[in-house]
Scaffold this active site. Structure first.
Site, PDB file in Angstrom:
ATOM      1  N   LEU A  32       6.258  -9.326   8.455  1.00 43.82           N
ATOM      2  CA  LEU A  32       5.211  -9.069   7.457  1.00 43.82           C
ATOM      3  C   LEU A  32       4.219  -8.019   7.958  1.00 43.82           C
ATOM      4  O   LEU A  32       3.007  -8.158   7.824  1.00 43.82           O
ATOM      5  CB  LEU A  32       4.472 -10.361   7.081  1.00 43.82           C
ATOM      6  CG  LEU A  32       5.347 -11.456   6.474  1.00 43.82           C
ATOM      7  CD1 LEU A  32       4.538 -12.744   6.308  1.00 43.82           C
ATOM      8  CD2 LEU A  32       5.910 -11.020   5.138  1.00 43.82           C
ATOM      9  N   HIS A  33       4.759  -6.954   8.529  1.00 45.48           N
ATOM     10  CA  HIS A  33       3.948  -5.858   9.053  1.00 45.48           C
ATOM     11  C   HIS A  33       4.220  -4.562   8.290  1.00 45.48           C
ATOM     12  O   HIS A  33       4.190  -3.468   8.857  1.00 45.48           O
ATOM     13  CB  HIS A  33       4.228  -5.649  10.545  1.00 45.48           C
ATOM     14  CG  HIS A  33       3.823  -6.797  11.396  1.00 45.48           C
ATOM     15  ND1 HIS A  33       4.309  -6.997  12.682  1.00 45.48           N
ATOM     16  CD2 HIS A  33       2.974  -7.827  11.167  1.00 45.48           C
ATOM     17  CE1 HIS A  33       3.770  -8.105  13.184  1.00 45.48           C
ATOM     18  NE2 HIS A  33       2.955  -8.616  12.292  1.00 45.48           N
ATOM     19  N   LEU A  34       4.488  -4.652   7.024  1.00 40.31           N
ATOM     20  CA  LEU A  34       4.921  -3.517   6.215  1.00 40.31           C
ATOM     21  C   LEU A  34       3.917  -2.377   6.294  1.00 40.31           C
ATOM     22  O   LEU A  34       2.725  -2.557   6.109  1.00 40.31           O
ATOM     23  CB  LEU A  34       5.102  -3.981   4.766  1.00 40.31           C
ATOM     24  CG  LEU A  34       5.967  -3.119   3.854  1.00 40.31           C
ATOM     25  CD1 LEU A  34       6.645  -3.999   2.821  1.00 40.31           C
ATOM     26  CD2 LEU A  34       5.132  -2.067   3.167  1.00 40.31           C
TER      27      LEU A  34
END
Length: 490
Positions: free
Chosen positions: A430-432
């Site tokens: 979840l580090h987009l």
């Protein structure tokens, strides 16, 4: 009540938007309006417990603090991913991991964003409880601490010892440049409470007369006139209301920022026309070419009952291309409703070559967009995580104090994890990043000051402008970026 005009309208009150709105409102002569689609909260005793407790990550099914998106991770693997929604954004609900990007990460950024250029701003945002002076700050708004060695959770302590026994370098300060290795995670935590940008930056200035914060307010379009942003349109029940602005700063996150640009007619021409959206300003890079950290979860079982609660991640091991995460408890314990009962050791690819895209929902562009990660599409990525899983299994075999014998089962093909096993255990960190990336080439969206190419009075300030995802979690870097852009805009 919504004002009709503001000098600056900030769209999105997440980690970056909280910082931008607070810092821009430092000038009492500038009116700032912050619009957030999610809900707000009050600091102090009334702060919801799930936002206060750093050992709890309230992003499970039904969470009122997140938005969910359908995602295609790779061939044969779909998932639902969540992002923070509400004041403070993901920084109000994440694991409080606050590790800076490394010097090499900034080599892909414009020259004015070199490590030496950004270091003063990393110092400015923090107060580090463990290291004083030098590369660290002592009067910033974000508290930074590490779990003392004698208080490490048994899983964290066993992992640290196993990594050292395997020959990895001990690192006292993971926020310092230097050799990679195993060390304690810097966390934005104070007295056991998560202390993200919403609490640190925004809440103390909410009473300013020149700052208006409106939650539960969805921006549906940026108003453009002759290649200039002149305001925004917001959903107001059954109608749409216009707010005029001297400047619009989009901080809606790496998913919603490109969506808002595209809904406003800024983006790839063919994609917009296919959905019946008038092209106001063609920018091919909007939504395209993002990067994120794929993560393989290697499950095991505890030897005995281990104590809880604890921050989900207290220690990590970094190699040149991988991060190994010794999660202290199963996700089902830290993330209520997630249903994951087995503890796992995470294997994260920190320098992925595969790139994804965010496109508008073809059924209804105003609905949550479609995320196509294309994880492990590049053969080097697949080879790297396959080797990482083997390393993880070796590390777990050395954690005899907490890992049950024979509990680490990695389905193998020709002596290594099979493709099917990798895909079945694949998730996302979840580090987009990089959906509106910074640069001066034909695929970039903003310049080095985060101003949208070809549109006056419009900026994007969040992880979407990163040229690529940093080799560490992006939160500290996002706060640094927002702080710098806001301060230098004053």
């Amino acid at each position: 009540m919504l004002p009709q005009h503001a000098d600056v309208v900030v769209v999105g009150g997440g980690s970056s938007g909280s910082v931008v709105a607070a810092r821009l409102s430092d000038d009492p002569g500038r009116s700032v309006l912050l619009l957030e689609a999610g809900q707000g909260y009050e600091p102090g005793p009334t702060l919801p417990s799930e936002l206060r407790d750093a050992a709890l990550i309230p992003v499970g099914p039904g969470s009122e603090w997140t938005a969910a998106y359908s995602a295609h991770l790779t061939e044969g693997r779909d998932a639902t991913v969540v992002r923070g929604r509400g004041l403070g954004g993901s920084g109000a609900v994440n694991g409080a991991y606050f590790i800076r990007a490394r010097p090499g990460d900034f080599e892909q950024w414009p020259r004015s964003w070199s490590y030496n250029e950004v270091l003063p701003y990393f110092r400015a945002i923090e107060t580090d409880a463990d290291f004083i002076g030098g590369i660290h700050g002592s009067d910033g708004l974000i508290p930074v601490m590490r779990t003392p060695p004698h208080r490490l959770h048994p899983v964290s302590a066993a992992f640290h010892s196993a990594a050292l026994a395997s020959g990895h370098h001990p690192v006292d300060d993971l926020n310092a440049p230097g050799p990679v290795g195993v060390g304690r995670v810097p966390m934005n935590v104070r007295d056991g409470a998560r202390h993200g940008p919403g609490l640190a930056y925004l809440m103390p200035v909410m009473g300013r007369p020149n700052l208006s914060v409106q939650t539960g307010t969805k921006v549906v379009r940026i108003v453009l006139s002759k290649r200039r942003a002149t305001g925004v349109e917001v959903a107001d029940g059954a109608s749409v209301r216009r707010i005029e602005a001297g400047r619009v700063v989009v901080c809606a996150g790496a998913v919603c920022s490109p969506q808002l640009l595209m809904l406003s007619g800024i983006g790839p021409s063919s994609h917009l026309r296919s959905l019946g959206i008038d092209v106001v300003h063609p920018l091919a890079g909007v939504g395209d070419g993002f990067s994120d950290h794929p993560e393989i979860a290697v499950p095991y079982r505890y030897r005995d009952v281990v104590p809880t609660p604890a921050p989900l991640l207290e220690t990590v091991l970094h190699t040149d291309a991988l991060e190994f995460r010794a999660y202290t408890v199963p996700f089902g314990t830290a993330i209520p409703g997630s249903g994951v009962v087995d503890p796992v050791l995470g294997v994260v690819l920190t320098r992925p070559r595969s790139r994804g895209s965010v496109i508008l929902n073809p059924q209804d562009p105003s609905m949550p967009p479609v995320l196509d990660y294309r994880y492990l599409a590049h053969p080097d990525d697949r080879a790297a995580v396959r080797g990482g899983v083997r390393t993880a299994a070796d590390l777990l075999s050395g954690m005899t104090e907490v890992v049950a014998p024979g509990s680490v089962a990695v389905e193998s093909g020709r002596g290594e994890p099979s493709d099917a096993w990798l895909v079945s255990h694949l998730g996302t960190s979840l580090h987009l990043s990089g959906t509106c990336r910074m640069g001066d080439d034909e695929h970039s969206v903003v310049d080095e000051r985060c101003r949208v190419h070809g549109i006056e009075g419009l900026s994007v300030v969040d992880t979407s402008v990163f040229p690529e995802v940093p080799s560490r979690g992006p939160h500290a870097t996002a706060v640094m970026l927002a702080h710098r852009i806001a301060v230098e805009s004053s």
